[in-house]
Design an enzyme around this catalytic site. Structure first.
Site, short mmCIF file in Angstrom:
data_model
loop_
_atom_site.label_atom_id
_atom_site.label_comp_id
_atom_site.label_asym_id
_atom_site.label_seq_id
_atom_site.Cartn_x
_atom_site.Cartn_y
_atom_site.Cartn_z
N GLY A 32 34.74 29.13 47.50
CA GLY A 32 35.12 27.54 46.95
C GLY A 32 33.65 28.42 45.79
O GLY A 32 33.36 29.37 45.34
N LEU A 34 34.02 27.91 42.51
CA LEU A 34 35.17 29.09 42.06
C LEU A 34 34.46 29.20 40.14
O LEU A 34 34.38 28.71 40.01
CB LEU A 34 36.49 28.74 41.59
CG LEU A 34 37.35 28.76 43.26
CD1 LEU A 34 38.81 28.55 42.94
CD2 LEU A 34 36.81 29.59 44.02
N GLU A 36 34.99 32.36 36.45
CA GLU A 36 36.71 33.01 37.10
C GLU A 36 36.86 34.69 37.34
O GLU A 36 37.84 34.39 37.25
CB GLU A 36 35.82 32.86 35.02
CG GLU A 36 36.73 33.89 34.12
CD GLU A 36 38.29 33.45 34.18
OE1 GLU A 36 38.43 31.79 33.93
OE2 GLU A 36 39.07 33.71 33.99
N HIS A 38 36.85 34.28 40.78
CA HIS A 38 37.76 33.93 41.74
C HIS A 38 39.12 33.75 40.97
O HIS A 38 40.22 34.32 41.38
CB HIS A 38 37.46 32.58 42.62
CG HIS A 38 36.14 32.67 42.54
ND1 HIS A 38 35.31 32.49 42.31
CD2 HIS A 38 35.55 33.62 43.76
CE1 HIS A 38 33.90 32.23 42.95
NE2 HIS A 38 34.54 32.89 45.20
N GLN A 62 28.35 34.22 58.22
CA GLN A 62 27.66 35.25 57.24
C GLN A 62 26.32 34.63 56.77
O GLN A 62 26.20 35.79 55.69
CB GLN A 62 28.92 35.70 56.04
CG GLN A 62 29.54 34.32 55.27
CD GLN A 62 30.40 34.75 54.31
OE1 GLN A 62 32.16 34.98 55.02
NE2 GLN A 62 30.40 34.82 53.19
N GLY A 148 36.38 40.47 45.22
CA GLY A 148 35.90 41.20 43.45
C GLY A 148 35.34 42.10 43.79
O GLY A 148 34.24 42.67 45.32
N ASP A 151 31.02 41.92 45.69
CA ASP A 151 30.34 42.32 46.83
C ASP A 151 31.03 43.76 47.37
O ASP A 151 31.95 43.52 48.01
CB ASP A 151 30.58 41.53 47.45
CG ASP A 151 30.42 39.58 46.80
OD1 ASP A 151 29.21 39.52 47.78
OD2 ASP A 151 30.80 38.91 46.39
N GLN A 154 30.29 44.38 50.81
CA GLN A 154 31.74 43.90 51.14
C GLN A 154 32.90 44.44 51.38
O GLN A 154 34.26 44.51 52.54
CB GLN A 154 32.09 41.88 50.54
CG GLN A 154 33.12 41.85 51.10
CD GLN A 154 32.80 39.46 50.82
OE1 GLN A 154 32.06 39.38 51.08
NE2 GLN A 154 33.75 39.54 49.78
N VAL A 177 33.54 40.42 37.15
CA VAL A 177 33.90 39.69 35.87
C VAL A 177 32.23 39.43 34.91
O VAL A 177 31.26 39.13 36.18
CB VAL A 177 35.02 38.35 35.74
CG1 VAL A 177 34.63 37.60 34.84
CG2 VAL A 177 36.10 38.36 36.37
#
Ligand code: PAF
Length: 279
Positions: A32, A34, A36, A38, A62, A148, A151, A154, A177
Site C-alpha cells: 500500500g 502507493l 507512481e 507502484h 518483514q 520495482g 528494492d 528483494q 521511478v
C-alpha cells in the site's frame, strides 16, 4: 470501483475464472501507500497480461521489532482507487490472520542472497518478504509478477526463490521511478520533513557521483564507495552501507571491470532510505 477481496479463497475463485477464459494474470504485490512507482508496475502488468491484480498487505513478518510497522502509512481506499486508475482488475487486501493463521510456522528462507546488505542490517526481513511473496504466489498463481528495482536485493531474493522452488511465474523487475530532482519514490518519503527531504537527495547524488567517476575510468570499487559516501556525509545522511556488487549474486566487487550495481542504505533523521543504480 474495482473489487477488494479479503480471503485467499475469493482470490482463487477469481483466478480460476480468469484462467478458464484463457487469460493471463499479472500480479503487483504491494504494502500500500502507493506512488507512481507502484502504478508503473500495474500499467506494465496490464501490458504483459490481460488481467492485472494488486495485493495490499503490510506484512508484519518483514518488519523488525524496532521498525515502523505500526506507523507504516495506510490508505486502503486511496490505494484501491489508484490501482483502478492504473488498470488493475481487483485487489487482495487480506487481514493479518488470513495470511498468518493462528499457529503459523512455515517460512521461506533464501539463505545466501539474504545474508548481506539489508539482510544484515534488518535480520529476518527477507525471510518475511520471501514468505509473504510465496504465499501471494500460492493464492494468485500469477503468470507474471512485477517488482520495482528500488528494492534491488528483494528482487534478487524473489528471483532466486522462484528458481529454487520451481515456481511457474515470470518475475519482472521495473526501473526505479524518481522525482524530477532525483529522489527515488518510496512510501517512506512521506516521513521526511522539508530539511530531511533535502538530505535524502544525498542518496541519488551519491549514485550519480559514483557513476560519473566510473564513466571517467575509475574501476576501484573502494574509491567509488568513498566518493558516494562523501556525498552522503555532505548531505547529512548517515550511511548504513554503500556497496558495489555483482548484480546477480550481490557479492561485493573490488574491480569494476564488468556490469555492477551500487547499493546504498542511509538514515535521514529517523527514516531509513535505500537506492541503487547500475555502474
Ligand atoms: O516491496 C514491497 O512492497 C514488499 O516488500 C512486498 C514485495 C509487497 C512484500 O511484502
Amino acid at each position: 470501483m474495482i473489487d477488494i477481496l479479503r480471503t485467499a479463497d475469493e482470490v482463487r475463485a477469481r483466478v480460476r475464472a480468469i484462467h478458464r477464459k484463457g487469460q493471463r494474470l499479472a500480479l503487483v504485490p504491494t504494502m500500500g501507500a502507493l506512488h507512481e512507482g507502484h502504478l508503473s508496475l500495474v500499467r506494465e502488468g496490464r501490458r504483459l497480461a490481460e488481467v492485472c491484480a494488486a495485493s495490499i498487505f503490510v506484512n508484519p513478518a518483514q518488519f523488525g521489532p524496532r521498525e515502523d510497522l505500526s506507523r507504516y502509512p495506510r490508505d486502503e481506499a486511496g490505494d484501491v482507487a489508484k490501482c483502478a486508475s492504473a488498470g488493475a482488475a481487483f485487489v487482495w487486501a487480506p487481514d493479518t490472520r488470513e495470511v498468518y493463521p493462528e499457529g503459523y510456522q512455515t517460512y521461506v528462507e533464501v539463505s545466501e542472497l539474504s545474508r548481506r546488505w539489508c539482510g544484515e542490517k534488518r535480520p529476518g526481513h527477507f525471510r518475511g518478504v520471501a514468505t509473504v511473496v510465496a504465499k501471494l504466489f500460492c493464492a494468485f498463481e500469477p503468470d507474471v509478477a512485477l517488482f520495482g528495482e528500488k528494492d534491488f536485493q528483494q528482487l534478487a531474493v524473489i528471483r532466486r526463490m522462484v528458481r529454487d522452488l520451481g515456481m511457474a511465474v515470470e518475475v519482472v523487475g521495473m526501473p526505479i521511478v524518481r522525482e524530477a530532482d532525483g529522489l527515488a519514490l518510496s512510501s517512506r518519503n512521506i516521513y521526511l520533513s522539508a530539511t530531511e527531504r533535502r538530505s535524502a537527495l544525498g542518496l541519488s547524488r551519491a549514485l550519480q557521483a559514483a557513476a560519473h567517476l566510473k564513466a571517467n575510468g575509475e574501476t576501484s570499487a573502494s574509491r567509488l564507495v568513498e566518493a558516494a559516501s562523501a556525498e552522503l556525509r555532505a548531505a547529512d545522511a548517515r550511511v548504513d552501507y554503500v556497496a558495489v556488487v555483482d548484480p546477480t549474486t550481490l557479492e561485493p566487487m573490488d574491480l569494476v571491470d564488468r556490469p555492477a550495481r551500487m547499493l546504498i542504505a542511509a538514515h535521514v533523521g529517523k527514516t531509513r532510505l535505500i537506492d541503487n543504480a547500475a555502474l
